[in-house]
Design a protein around this motif. Structure first.
Motif, PDB file in Angstrom:
ATOM      1  N   ARG A  43       0.859  -1.177   0.000  1.00 12.34           N
ATOM      2  CA  ARG A  43       0.000   0.000   0.000  1.00 12.34           C
ATOM      3  C   ARG A  43       0.896   1.227   0.000  1.00 12.34           C
ATOM      4  O   ARG A  43       1.888   1.306   0.703  1.00 12.34           O
ATOM      5  CB  ARG A  43      -0.855  -0.006   1.257  1.00 12.34           C
ATOM      6  CG  ARG A  43      -1.776   1.210   1.342  1.00 12.34           C
ATOM      7  CD  ARG A  43      -2.049   1.583   2.772  1.00 12.34           C
ATOM      8  NE  ARG A  43      -0.846   2.060   3.430  1.00 12.34           N
ATOM      9  CZ  ARG A  43      -0.710   2.162   4.743  1.00 12.34           C
ATOM     10  NH1 ARG A  43      -1.683   1.783   5.535  1.00 12.34           N
ATOM     11  NH2 ARG A  43       0.413   2.603   5.279  1.00 12.34           N
ATOM     12  N   THR A  75      -3.369   0.496  -4.046  1.00 13.27           N
ATOM     13  CA  THR A  75      -3.476  -0.847  -3.468  1.00 13.27           C
ATOM     14  C   THR A  75      -3.069  -1.890  -4.497  1.00 13.27           C
ATOM     15  O   THR A  75      -3.139  -1.653  -5.703  1.00 13.27           O
ATOM     16  CB  THR A  75      -4.924  -1.146  -3.015  1.00 13.27           C
ATOM     17  OG1 THR A  75      -5.781  -1.174  -4.168  1.00 13.27           O
ATOM     18  CG2 THR A  75      -5.423  -0.105  -2.026  1.00 13.27           C
ATOM     19  N   GLU A 131      -7.977  -1.661   2.811  1.00 16.80           N
ATOM     20  CA  GLU A 131      -8.013  -0.214   2.587  1.00 16.80           C
ATOM     21  C   GLU A 131      -9.428   0.313   2.389  1.00 16.80           C
ATOM     22  O   GLU A 131      -9.669   1.519   2.470  1.00 16.80           O
ATOM     23  CB  GLU A 131      -7.145   0.152   1.379  1.00 16.80           C
ATOM     24  CG  GLU A 131      -5.667  -0.073   1.583  1.00 16.80           C
ATOM     25  CD  GLU A 131      -5.121   0.634   2.807  1.00 16.80           C
ATOM     26  OE1 GLU A 131      -5.571   1.764   3.104  1.00 16.80           O
ATOM     27  OE2 GLU A 131      -4.268   0.048   3.488  1.00 16.80           O
ATOM     28  N   SER A 146      -4.469  -6.980   1.815  1.00 15.36           N
ATOM     29  CA  SER A 146      -3.997  -5.607   1.934  1.00 15.36           C
ATOM     30  C   SER A 146      -4.911  -4.645   1.169  1.00 15.36           C
ATOM     31  O   SER A 146      -5.283  -3.578   1.671  1.00 15.36           O
ATOM     32  CB  SER A 146      -2.562  -5.503   1.399  1.00 15.36           C
ATOM     33  OG  SER A 146      -2.103  -4.177   1.426  1.00 15.36           O
ATOM     34  N   ALA A 147      -5.285  -5.035  -0.050  1.00 14.22           N
ATOM     35  CA  ALA A 147      -6.138  -4.167  -0.873  1.00 14.22           C
ATOM     36  C   ALA A 147      -7.520  -4.001  -0.250  1.00 14.22           C
ATOM     37  O   ALA A 147      -8.055  -2.886  -0.160  1.00 14.22           O
ATOM     38  CB  ALA A 147      -6.252  -4.733  -2.288  1.00 14.22           C
TER      39      ALA A 147
END
Length: 304
Positions: A50, A67, A88, A84-85
């Protein structure tokens, strides 16, 4: 006499860029910021971390969050990139879902749109990218298909490569930010450290120069940066999974690693504003993409 002049409220907030792999998220972030901080390549999973870029004006601060591309994961690294994406989406003021104008809208886009629909962001923007590579008929067809994914608050067609509608993207999102403080100092353009950016620039050049499946096996860590009066000396390590890959990264007579280093050094010199001496080495770490500890050490994990 009292001053009745109304002060413009200061607004600030975060917009997450999401979409399938290679939708153009990193390219849009760089174009909006006006400088290169996010790496790009045609290879899927180029973005592994990120990255937050900060755009300041007198009355607002827009933080653009790049992302990893959402995809069907094949290993622990892929699962971590998806995590992780999607993380967000949990705490942003706006989400911009990027759809590639040159590729048919499909099940992957539907899957991403489902996550966008489920998130609590009050503003959801459809961004059709790569307008410079798409003709009018294809663009119209893509827009129609992308509109059906979600009840969007707005839509915008952009070409980050040519700059078409990039300023409009920043203005459009900024208009929907809430009142708030400056989250980052005015002189800060992104939240990555110099070491992280150096590692990413090296990895980008490896992605752009290596063939077939090898880029997915490449990780990079910046080991040290030493500053002198007019230059910087940098050591970085390229990590691969097999001995055969190490030989390919080094190349015949060291030509490939020299090419990667020469190309990366140009970006690093622009970043640091000084001459750079870059020393690259290659290390074999078997199956590192399946090793959660190694993924964490390289900074590719989603965090807590």
């Amino acid at each position: 006499m009292s001053d009745n002049t109304a002060q413009t409220p200061f607004t600030s907030g975060f917009v997450a860029l999401v979409g399938r792999a290679n939708a153009g998220k990193s390219t849009l972030l760089n174009a909006a910021l006006g400088q290169k901080v996010a790496i790009t390549s045609p290879v899927a999973q180029t973005t592994r971390k990120r990255l937050r870029a900060v755009i300041n004006t007198d009355s607002s601060q827009l933080v653009i969050v790049d992302t990893p591309g959402l995809h069907k994961p094949k290993d622990a690294l892929g699962k971590e990139l998806n995590r992780s994406a999607l993380a967000e989406l949990e705490d942003v003021d706006a989400v911009a879902m990027l759809v590639d104008a040159t590729k048919p809208v499909g099940t992957g886009d539907e899957w991403v749109a489902g996550h966008v629909k489920a998130c609590d962001a009050p503003y959801k923007l459809l961004v059709l990218t790569k307008a410079d590579l798409s003709g009018p008929e294809q663009m119209a067809s893509q827009l129609e298909a992308a509109r059906a994914l979600l009840d969007w608050d707005d839509e915008l067609v952009v070409s980050a490569k040519t700059g078409f509608n990039v300023d409009s993207f920043v203005e459009l999102v900024s208009r929907h930010l809430p009142e708030g403080p400056r989250w980052f100092p005015e002189d800060m353009s992104c939240d990555a450290t110099t070491e992280e950016l150096v590692a990413e620039f090296v990895r980008e050049k490896a992605f752009l120069n290596l063939r077939e499946e090898i880029p997915h096996s490449v990780g990079v860590v910046c080991d040290s940066i030493e500053y002198a009066r007019d230059h910087a000396s940098i050591e970085a390590t390229i990590i691969v999974e097999r001995e055969g890959q190490k030989g390919i990264v080094i190349g015949h007579g060291g030509r490939m690693i020299k090419k990667i280093g020469t190309e990366a050094r140009r970006d690093i010199e622009r970043l640091l504003g000084r001459r750079v001496y870059l020393d690259l080495s290659v290390r074999v770490q078997p199956a590192w993409r399946r090793d959660q500890n190694e993924i964490r050490r390289l900074g590719y994990d989603a965090g807590e």
